[in-house]
Design a protein around this motif. Structure first.
Motif, short mmCIF file in Angstrom:
data_model
loop_
_atom_site.label_atom_id
_atom_site.label_comp_id
_atom_site.label_asym_id
_atom_site.label_seq_id
_atom_site.Cartn_x
_atom_site.Cartn_y
_atom_site.Cartn_z
N ILE A 101 -52.26 -14.40 37.39
CA ILE A 101 -52.19 -12.90 37.19
C ILE A 101 -52.15 -12.67 35.77
N CYS A 102 -52.77 -11.41 35.74
CA CYS A 102 -52.63 -10.68 34.10
C CYS A 102 -52.50 -9.16 34.29
N SER A 103 -51.96 -8.73 33.03
CA SER A 103 -51.71 -7.20 33.17
C SER A 103 -52.33 -6.30 32.15
N ALA A 104 -52.30 -5.36 32.17
CA ALA A 104 -52.79 -4.37 31.12
C ALA A 104 -51.93 -3.08 31.16
N GLN A 105 -51.64 -2.70 29.93
CA GLN A 105 -50.72 -1.75 29.66
C GLN A 105 -51.36 -0.33 29.00
N ALA A 106 -51.15 0.71 29.37
CA ALA A 106 -51.96 1.91 28.60
C ALA A 106 -50.89 2.65 27.91
N PHE A 107 -51.34 3.25 26.67
CA PHE A 107 -50.39 3.97 25.83
C PHE A 107 -51.27 5.33 25.36
N ASP A 108 -50.28 6.41 25.12
CA ASP A 108 -50.98 7.65 24.75
C ASP A 108 -51.05 7.64 23.06
N SER A 109 -51.26 8.83 22.59
CA SER A 109 -51.56 8.86 21.28
C SER A 109 -50.28 8.74 20.34
N SER A 110 -49.15 8.84 21.08
CA SER A 110 -47.59 8.71 20.70
C SER A 110 -47.37 7.32 20.59
N HIS A 111 -48.27 6.34 21.11
CA HIS A 111 -48.06 5.02 21.27
C HIS A 111 -46.77 4.76 22.40
N ALA A 112 -46.79 5.70 23.42
CA ALA A 112 -45.80 5.46 24.45
C ALA A 112 -46.56 5.11 25.75
N ALA A 113 -45.92 4.38 26.52
CA ALA A 113 -46.54 3.74 27.85
C ALA A 113 -46.89 4.99 28.59
N SER A 114 -48.06 4.87 29.21
CA SER A 114 -48.67 6.26 29.78
C SER A 114 -49.51 5.88 31.08
N ASP A 115 -49.28 6.43 32.11
CA ASP A 115 -50.16 6.23 33.33
C ASP A 115 -51.28 6.94 33.10
N GLN A 116 -52.39 6.40 33.90
CA GLN A 116 -53.91 6.78 33.46
C GLN A 116 -54.46 6.95 34.73
N VAL A 117 -55.64 8.02 34.57
CA VAL A 117 -56.43 8.12 35.74
C VAL A 117 -57.32 6.94 35.81
N LEU A 118 -57.86 6.43 34.76
CA LEU A 118 -58.78 5.27 34.91
C LEU A 118 -58.01 4.17 33.82
N GLN A 119 -57.93 2.93 34.16
CA GLN A 119 -57.52 1.78 33.70
C GLN A 119 -58.73 0.63 34.12
N THR A 120 -59.13 -0.35 33.28
CA THR A 120 -59.86 -1.32 33.55
C THR A 120 -59.42 -2.66 32.85
N ILE A 121 -59.73 -3.77 33.56
CA ILE A 121 -59.52 -5.24 33.10
C ILE A 121 -60.49 -5.98 33.37
N ILE A 122 -61.27 -6.56 32.51
CA ILE A 122 -62.31 -7.58 32.78
C ILE A 122 -61.81 -8.89 32.17
N VAL A 123 -62.05 -10.11 32.96
CA VAL A 123 -61.50 -11.39 32.55
C VAL A 123 -62.79 -12.42 32.44
N ALA A 124 -62.82 -13.12 31.51
CA ALA A 124 -63.74 -14.27 31.36
C ALA A 124 -62.92 -15.75 31.07
N GLY A 125 -63.43 -16.44 31.65
CA GLY A 125 -62.77 -17.88 31.44
C GLY A 125 -63.46 -18.93 32.62
N GLU A 126 -62.71 -19.66 32.45
CA GLU A 126 -62.85 -20.71 33.61
C GLU A 126 -62.04 -20.88 35.28
N LEU A 127 -62.72 -20.64 36.16
CA LEU A 127 -61.79 -20.87 37.52
C LEU A 127 -61.31 -22.20 37.49
N ALA A 128 -60.03 -22.29 38.11
CA ALA A 128 -59.77 -23.52 38.71
C ALA A 128 -60.53 -24.30 39.84
#
Length: 108
Positions: free
Chosen positions: A81-108
């Motif tokens: 697993i991995c996670s991504a947190q989004a923040f607003d301009s006040s640096h407070a955690a903020s829900d988003q209409v669009l978030q993305t995560i891209i992962v690179a590395g080696e699969l098991a």
């Protein structure tokens, strides 16, 4: 031959997982690859579980959102697993209409 690519180079250089999702209101997975689930980890925090695990927890990943900024990973980072947190301009955690995560590395 001309324009040929070593298969090891191609396999190691490809993204191993990605997701485009909404965290505002109900979490919605718009589209993804190698993601078996998306969980709500709190305000602006999307936690993804890989369909196929990574070889180790040293993989690289980036995240983005349609707002101010995001950060990747926390105590949730593991081979599965991995996670991504989004923040607003006040640096407070903020829900988003669009978030993305891209992962690179080696699969098991």
């Amino acid at each position: 031959t001309a324009r040929s690519i070593d298969t090891d180079y191609l396999a190691m250089g490809s993204n191993k997982a990605w997701i485009s999702f909404t965290s505002a209101g109900t979490f919605v997975n718009h589209d993804s690859f190698n993601v078996s689930s998306l969980a709500d980890g709190g305000t602006g925090d999307g936690i993804i579980t890989f369909s196929n695990n990574m070889a180790n927890d040293d993989f690289a990943f980036v995240s983005g959102s349609n707002n101010y900024h995001t950060s990747c990973g926390n105590a949730d980072l593991s081979t599965s697993i991995c996670s991504a947190q989004a923040f607003d301009s006040s640096h407070a955690a903020s829900d988003q209409v669009l978030q993305t995560i891209i992962v690179a590395g080696e699969l098991a």
